[in-house]
Write an enzyme that holds these catalytic residues in place. Structure first.
Site, PDB file in Angstrom:
ATOM      1  CB  ILE A  21      -0.951  -0.028   1.218  1.00  0.00           C
ATOM      2  CG1 ILE A  21      -1.994  -1.148   1.024  1.00  0.00           C
ATOM      3  CG2 ILE A  21      -1.630   1.323   1.410  1.00  0.00           C
ATOM      4  CD1 ILE A  21      -2.909  -1.388   2.211  1.00  0.00           C
ATOM      5  CG  ASP A  65      13.178  -3.230  13.780  1.00  0.00           C
ATOM      6  OD1 ASP A  65      12.017  -2.967  14.180  1.00  0.00           O
ATOM      7  OD2 ASP A  65      13.726  -4.329  13.992  1.00  0.00           O
ATOM      8  CE1 TYR A 157      -6.330  -7.665   9.572  1.00  0.00           C
ATOM      9  CE2 TYR A 157      -7.341  -6.331  11.282  1.00  0.00           C
ATOM     10  CZ  TYR A 157      -6.483  -6.449  10.213  1.00  0.00           C
ATOM     11  OH  TYR A 157      -5.777  -5.352   9.784  1.00  0.00           O
ATOM     12  CE  LYS A 164      -4.040  -2.413  10.764  1.00  0.00           C
ATOM     13  NZ  LYS A 164      -2.825  -1.638  10.481  1.00  0.00           N
TER      14      LYS A 164
HETATM   15  N1  LIG Z   1      -3.488  -5.421   2.723  1.00  0.00           N
HETATM   16  C1  LIG Z   1      -4.670  -5.176   3.279  1.00  0.00           C
HETATM   17  O1  LIG Z   1      -5.692  -5.813   2.972  1.00  0.00           O
HETATM   18  C2  LIG Z   1      -4.776  -4.080   4.291  1.00  0.00           C
HETATM   19  C3  LIG Z   1      -6.064  -3.603   4.623  1.00  0.00           C
HETATM   20  C4  LIG Z   1      -6.166  -2.577   5.566  1.00  0.00           C
HETATM   21  C5  LIG Z   1      -5.025  -2.081   6.171  1.00  0.00           C
HETATM   22  N2  LIG Z   1      -3.793  -2.574   5.824  1.00  0.00           N
HETATM   23  C6  LIG Z   1      -2.627  -2.006   6.490  1.00  0.00           C
HETATM   24  O2  LIG Z   1      -1.781  -1.381   5.546  1.00  0.00           O
HETATM   25  C7  LIG Z   1      -0.473  -1.282   6.097  1.00  0.00           C
HETATM   26  C8  LIG Z   1       0.542  -1.714   5.051  1.00  0.00           C
HETATM   27  O3  LIG Z   1       0.457  -3.106   4.850  1.00  0.00           O
HETATM   28  P1  LIG Z   1       0.458  -3.791   3.414  1.00  0.00           P
HETATM   29  O4  LIG Z   1      -0.821  -4.540   3.295  1.00  0.00           O
HETATM   30  O5  LIG Z   1       0.842  -2.819   2.378  1.00  0.00           O
HETATM   31  O6  LIG Z   1       1.570  -4.919   3.579  1.00  0.00           O
HETATM   32  P2  LIG Z   1       3.154  -4.969   3.272  1.00  0.00           P
HETATM   33  O7  LIG Z   1       3.568  -6.297   3.769  1.00  0.00           O
HETATM   34  O8  LIG Z   1       3.422  -4.663   1.851  1.00  0.00           O
HETATM   35  O9  LIG Z   1       3.752  -3.791   4.161  1.00  0.00           O
HETATM   36  C9  LIG Z   1       3.932  -3.923   5.553  1.00  0.00           C
HETATM   37  C10 LIG Z   1       5.190  -3.168   5.902  1.00  0.00           C
HETATM   38  O10 LIG Z   1       5.367  -3.181   7.338  1.00  0.00           O
HETATM   39  C11 LIG Z   1       6.759  -3.258   7.560  1.00  0.00           C
HETATM   40  N3  LIG Z   1       7.134  -3.649   8.921  1.00  0.00           N
HETATM   41  C12 LIG Z   1       6.734  -4.738   9.631  1.00  0.00           C
HETATM   42  N4  LIG Z   1       7.406  -4.761  10.816  1.00  0.00           N
HETATM   43  C13 LIG Z   1       8.228  -3.674  10.832  1.00  0.00           C
HETATM   44  C14 LIG Z   1       9.181  -3.164  11.752  1.00  0.00           C
HETATM   45  N5  LIG Z   1       9.451  -3.780  12.921  1.00  0.00           N
HETATM   46  N6  LIG Z   1       9.835  -2.016  11.441  1.00  0.00           N
HETATM   47  C15 LIG Z   1       9.603  -1.374  10.270  1.00  0.00           C
HETATM   48  N7  LIG Z   1       8.736  -1.829   9.341  1.00  0.00           N
HETATM   49  C16 LIG Z   1       8.061  -2.958   9.626  1.00  0.00           C
HETATM   50  C17 LIG Z   1       7.197  -4.303   6.541  1.00  0.00           C
HETATM   51  O11 LIG Z   1       8.625  -4.291   6.431  1.00  0.00           O
HETATM   52  C18 LIG Z   1       6.463  -3.807   5.309  1.00  0.00           C
HETATM   53  O12 LIG Z   1       7.230  -2.828   4.626  1.00  0.00           O
HETATM   54  C19 LIG Z   1      -0.480  -2.116   7.370  1.00  0.00           C
HETATM   55  O13 LIG Z   1      -0.696  -1.281   8.485  1.00  0.00           O
HETATM   56  C20 LIG Z   1      -1.711  -2.997   7.162  1.00  0.00           C
HETATM   57  O14 LIG Z   1      -2.262  -3.479   8.373  1.00  0.00           O
HETATM   58  C21 LIG Z   1      -3.657  -3.550   4.899  1.00  0.00           C
END
Ligand SMILES: NC(=O)c1ccc[n+]([C@@H]2O[C@H](COP(=O)([O-])OP(=O)(O)OC[C@H]3O[C@@H](n4cnc5c(N)ncnc54)[C@H](O)[C@@H]3O)[C@@H](O)[C@H]2O)c1
Length: 257
Positions: A21, A65, A157, A164
Site C-alpha cells: 500500500i 526497524d 484477524y 487497529k
Molecule cells: N493489505 C490489506 O488488505 C490491508 C487492509 C487494511 C489495512 N492494511 C494495512 O496497511 C499497512 C501496510 O500493509 P500492506 O498490506 O501494504 O503490507 P506490506 O507487507 O506490503 O507492508 C507492511 C510493511 O510493514 C513493515 N514492517 C513490519 N514490521 C516492521 C518493523 N518492525 N519495522 C519497520 N517496518 C516494519 C514491513 O517491512 C512492510 O514494509 C499495514 O498497516 C496494514 O495493516 C492492509
C-alpha cells in the site's frame, strides 16, 4: 503530473514490494510533485525499494526497524539535518505473529499481543511524536487501518483487529494534541488488498471474493484508489479534516448482510 504536493517533504514508511500500500501511495504522491523520503526494514527491502524507484533515482532512504527507539531517533535526526522540515508522514506498518493469526483469538499469547501492539500501534505514536518536531510549517500524518477488523469482527484477524482499534483511537488522540500546530492526523481504512502482510490472514482470497460481490462498487479497491485518497489527505485539499478514519473500501463497510 500535478502539483498538489509540490515542495512537500513526505516520509513513506512501509514499502516492502510493488504490492505494498505504501508503494501505491508513494507513486501517487510522486506524481503530485512530492519530495519522497523512504524507510526500509532490512537489506532485502532496500533492494526491492531500489528496483522500484529506478526512475526516481537517486532516492533518499533510511533503515528503520520501528521496534527500536534508536532507529527512529537516527531516522528523524537524519531528516532534520538534511531537510529541516517535514510536511507529511505515511505510516503503513503492521505486524502480528503468524500463530496469533491462525489460532483462536482468546489464545493470543502475551508476547504476541505486545509485539502486535508495539509494531502496529506504538510505532505510529513514536513516529508521530518525532515528525511533529519537524512539521514546523504544519503537516499531515496518515496511517492505515482495517475497519473490518477494528470496528467489526473478522475471524482470523484476531489481535490485529484489536491493534487497529487502538491505532484508530491513537489517531484521534494525536490529532487532538497536534491540531493547534496545524498538524492533521488521519487514518485510511483500506478494503482488503493482496499484499505480503495480507497473506498472513486466513481465507484472505474468500474475503476478496465476498467484497467484490457485495461492495457497492462491485469490485475490490486498488493501489490507485488508496494513492488518490492519500494525496487528498497529505495535501491542502483536506485542510479541514483531522482525527478521522476515512474508508476506502468500495463502500463495503456500509453493507448490512
Ligand atoms: N493489505 C490489506 O488488505 C490491508 C487492509 C487494511 C489495512 N492494511 C494495512 O496497511 C499497512 C501496510 O500493509 P500492506 O498490506 O501494504 O503490507 P506490506 O507487507 O506490503 O507492508 C507492511 C510493511 O510493514 C513493515 N514492517 C513490519 N514490521 C516492521 C518493523 N518492525 N519495522 C519497520 N517496518 C516494519 C514491513 O517491512 C512492510 O514494509 C499495514 O498497516 C496494514 O495493516 C492492509
Amino acid at each position: 503530473m500535478g502539483e498538489l504536493l509540490k515542495g512537500k517533504n513526505i516520509l513513506i514508511m512501509g514499502v516492502r514490494n510493488k504490492w505494498s500500500i505504501a508503494w501505491g501511495i508513494a507513486r501517487a504522491a510522486k506524481e503530485q510533485g512530492a519530495n519522497l523520503i523512504f524507510t526500509y526494514l532490512g537489506e532485502r527491502e532496500f533492494q526491492s525499494l531500489q528496483k522500484l524507484t529506478e526512475d526516481m533515482a537517486p532516492i533518499e532512504a533510511y533503515p528503520c526497524d520501528v521496534s527500536k527507539d534508536e532507529d527512529i531517533e537516527s531516522l528523524f535526526s537524519a531528516i532534520k539535518s538534511k531537510h529541516g522540515v517535514l510536511h507529511g508522514l505515511v505510516h503503513a506498518i503492521a505486524f502480528a505473529k503468524a500463530e496469533d493469526l491462525r489460532d483462536t483469538f482468546v489464545n493470543t499469547s502475551r508476547d504476541g499481543f505486545l509485539m502486535a501492539m508495539d509494531i502496529s500501534v506504538y510505532s505510529f505514536i513514536a513516529v508521530a511524536n518525532k515528525a511533529q518536531e519537524l512539521m514546523t510549517e504544519g503537516g499531515s500524518i496518515i496511517t492505515l487501518t482495517y475497519g473490518g477488523g477494528s470496528a467489526r469482527v473478522s475471524p482470523g484477524y484476531n489481535v490485529m483487529g484489536v491493534a487497529k482499534s487502538a491505532l484508530e483511537a491513537s489517531v484521534r488522540y494525536a490529532a487532538q494534541e497536534l491540531g493547534g500546530e496545524n498538524i492533521r492526523v488521519n487514518a485510511i481504512s483500506s478494503g482488503p488488498i493482496k499484499t505480503m502482510s495480507a497473506k498472513g490472514i486466513q481465507s484472505f482470497s474468500d474475503i476478496l471474493s465476498i467484497v467484490e460481490e457485495k461492495a457497492f462498487l462491485k469490485r475490490n479497491i486498488t493501489l490507485q484508489d488508496l494513492g488518490g485518497a492519500a494525496v487528498y489527505l497529505l495535501s491542502d485539499l483536506s485542510s479541514g479534516m483531522t482525527g478521522e478514519t476515512m474508508y476506502i473500501d468500495a463502500g463495503y463497510n456500509n453493507m448490512g448482510v
